[in-house]
Design a protein around this motif. Structure first.
Motif, PDB file in Angstrom:
ATOM      1  N   GLU A   1      14.062 -28.185   5.599  1.00  0.00           N
ATOM      2  CA  GLU A   1      13.398 -27.311   4.368  1.00  0.00           C
ATOM      3  C   GLU A   1      13.932 -25.846   4.476  1.00  0.00           C
ATOM      4  O   GLU A   1      13.872 -25.241   5.820  1.00  0.00           O
ATOM      5  CB  GLU A   1      11.746 -27.327   4.432  1.00  0.00           C
ATOM      6  N   VAL A   2      14.436 -25.240   3.598  1.00  0.00           N
ATOM      7  CA  VAL A   2      14.734 -23.798   3.586  1.00  0.00           C
ATOM      8  C   VAL A   2      13.471 -22.964   3.747  1.00  0.00           C
ATOM      9  O   VAL A   2      12.597 -23.265   3.159  1.00  0.00           O
ATOM     10  CB  VAL A   2      15.427 -23.514   2.293  1.00  0.00           C
ATOM     11  N   GLN A   3      13.739 -22.038   4.773  1.00  0.00           N
ATOM     12  CA  GLN A   3      12.439 -20.919   4.885  1.00  0.00           C
ATOM     13  C   GLN A   3      12.843 -19.590   4.798  1.00  0.00           C
ATOM     14  O   GLN A   3      14.080 -19.414   5.541  1.00  0.00           O
ATOM     15  CB  GLN A   3      11.923 -21.411   6.255  1.00  0.00           C
ATOM     16  N   LEU A   4      12.234 -18.784   4.217  1.00  0.00           N
ATOM     17  CA  LEU A   4      12.337 -17.477   4.600  1.00  0.00           C
ATOM     18  C   LEU A   4      11.020 -16.618   5.003  1.00  0.00           C
ATOM     19  O   LEU A   4      10.009 -17.073   4.368  1.00  0.00           O
ATOM     20  CB  LEU A   4      12.769 -16.759   3.063  1.00  0.00           C
ATOM     21  N   GLU A   5      11.242 -15.874   6.127  1.00  0.00           N
ATOM     22  CA  GLU A   5       9.949 -15.330   6.700  1.00  0.00           C
ATOM     23  C   GLU A   5      10.334 -13.869   6.632  1.00  0.00           C
ATOM     24  O   GLU A   5      11.057 -13.383   7.740  1.00  0.00           O
ATOM     25  CB  GLU A   5       9.661 -15.727   7.999  1.00  0.00           C
ATOM     26  N   GLU A   6       9.247 -13.149   6.047  1.00  0.00           N
ATOM     27  CA  GLU A   6       9.349 -11.720   6.076  1.00  0.00           C
ATOM     28  C   GLU A   6       8.749 -11.018   7.082  1.00  0.00           C
ATOM     29  O   GLU A   6       7.671 -11.749   7.471  1.00  0.00           O
ATOM     30  CB  GLU A   6       8.985 -10.802   4.957  1.00  0.00           C
ATOM     31  N   SER A   7       9.147 -10.108   7.789  1.00  0.00           N
ATOM     32  CA  SER A   7       8.088  -9.321   8.657  1.00  0.00           C
ATOM     33  C   SER A   7       8.412  -7.761   8.438  1.00  0.00           C
ATOM     34  O   SER A   7       9.546  -7.379   7.959  1.00  0.00           O
ATOM     35  CB  SER A   7       8.582  -9.759  10.027  1.00  0.00           C
ATOM     36  N   GLY A   8       7.693  -6.977   9.352  1.00  0.00           N
ATOM     37  CA  GLY A   8       7.956  -5.605   9.397  1.00  0.00           C
ATOM     38  C   GLY A   8       7.030  -4.499   8.586  1.00  0.00           C
ATOM     39  O   GLY A   8       7.349  -3.467   8.451  1.00  0.00           O
ATOM     40  N   GLY A   9       6.307  -5.224   7.465  1.00  0.00           N
ATOM     41  CA  GLY A   9       5.544  -4.454   6.766  1.00  0.00           C
ATOM     42  C   GLY A   9       4.058  -3.726   7.627  1.00  0.00           C
ATOM     43  O   GLY A   9       4.179  -3.929   8.765  1.00  0.00           O
ATOM     44  N   GLY A  10       3.513  -2.798   7.031  1.00  0.00           N
ATOM     45  CA  GLY A  10       2.433  -2.046   7.607  1.00  0.00           C
ATOM     46  C   GLY A  10       1.864  -1.018   6.857  1.00  0.00           C
ATOM     47  O   GLY A  10       2.171  -0.904   5.717  1.00  0.00           O
ATOM     48  N   LEU A  11       1.107  -0.239   7.421  1.00  0.00           N
ATOM     49  CA  LEU A  11       0.654   1.102   7.002  1.00  0.00           C
ATOM     50  C   LEU A  11       1.522   2.291   7.483  1.00  0.00           C
ATOM     51  O   LEU A  11       1.934   2.337   8.859  1.00  0.00           O
ATOM     52  CB  LEU A  11      -0.630   1.380   7.306  1.00  0.00           C
ATOM     53  N   VAL A  12       1.932   3.248   6.526  1.00  0.00           N
ATOM     54  CA  VAL A  12       2.769   4.194   6.908  1.00  0.00           C
ATOM     55  C   VAL A  12       2.244   5.411   5.936  1.00  0.00           C
ATOM     56  O   VAL A  12       2.109   5.083   4.806  1.00  0.00           O
ATOM     57  CB  VAL A  12       4.115   3.909   6.670  1.00  0.00           C
ATOM     58  N   GLN A  13       2.652   6.462   6.569  1.00  0.00           N
ATOM     59  CA  GLN A  13       2.216   7.717   5.697  1.00  0.00           C
ATOM     60  C   GLN A  13       3.368   8.029   4.806  1.00  0.00           C
ATOM     61  O   GLN A  13       4.462   7.812   5.053  1.00  0.00           O
ATOM     62  CB  GLN A  13       1.896   8.958   6.645  1.00  0.00           C
ATOM     63  N   ALA A  14       2.937   8.770   3.839  1.00  0.00           N
ATOM     64  CA  ALA A  14       4.074   9.284   2.828  1.00  0.00           C
ATOM     65  C   ALA A  14       4.898  10.264   3.482  1.00  0.00           C
ATOM     66  O   ALA A  14       4.726  10.862   4.410  1.00  0.00           O
ATOM     67  CB  ALA A  14       3.388  10.108   1.610  1.00  0.00           C
ATOM     68  N   GLY A  15       6.319   9.740   3.030  1.00  0.00           N
ATOM     69  CA  GLY A  15       7.309  10.287   3.814  1.00  0.00           C
ATOM     70  C   GLY A  15       7.820   9.558   5.081  1.00  0.00           C
ATOM     71  O   GLY A  15       8.908  10.061   5.618  1.00  0.00           O
ATOM     72  N   GLY A  16       7.295   8.621   5.419  1.00  0.00           N
ATOM     73  CA  GLY A  16       7.681   7.780   6.596  1.00  0.00           C
ATOM     74  C   GLY A  16       8.602   6.696   6.175  1.00  0.00           C
ATOM     75  O   GLY A  16       9.099   6.541   5.010  1.00  0.00           O
TER      76      GLY A  16
END
Length: 131
Positions: A1-16
């Protein structure tokens, strides 16, 4: 089964900055076209960037051009989205998508920013940019 898994999101301040990753499994990575999309609350999903394996070129939405960079690592079966100079308007759930055999722009009926062109989607990763 084809799978895609995203990661790396989060909370960041403007300009980051943030770097999103999309790990792909169960298919021949180099035979697929990949795109990043995002959907903010109350808005339609929009294409952000896509990459073409045939020549390594990429397209970007006007709103992210010059700030975001898409790349792919075939050895790791992973597509990345480097996001710099983030602003609150970039807050959204970011999705990775893949389509078989679309290794060039010419294979897309409409454009690589059209979500119905894609066969497979990840579950998404939340990016929140505070002001």
């Amino acid at each position: 089964e084809v799978q895609l898994e995203e990661s790396g999101g989060g909370l960041v301040q403007a300009g980051g900055s943030l770097t999103l990753s999309c790990a792909a499994s169960e298919f021949t990575f180099d035979d697929y076209g990949f795109g990043w999309f995002r959907q903010a609350d109350g808005k339609e999903r929009e294409g952000v960037s896509c990459i073409f394996n045939e020549d390594g070129s990429a397209d970007y939405a006007e709103s992210v051009k010059g700030r975001f960079t898409i790349s792919r690592d075939s050895a790791k079966n992973t597509v990345y989205l480097q996001m710099n100079s983030l602003n609150p308007e970039d807050t959204a759930i970011y999705y990775c998508a893949a389509v078989a055999q679309f290794t060039s722009r010419r294979y897309y009926t409409d454009s690589c920013f059209t979500d119905w062109e894609y066969d497979y989607w990840g579950q998404g990763t939340q990016v929140t940019v505070s002001s």
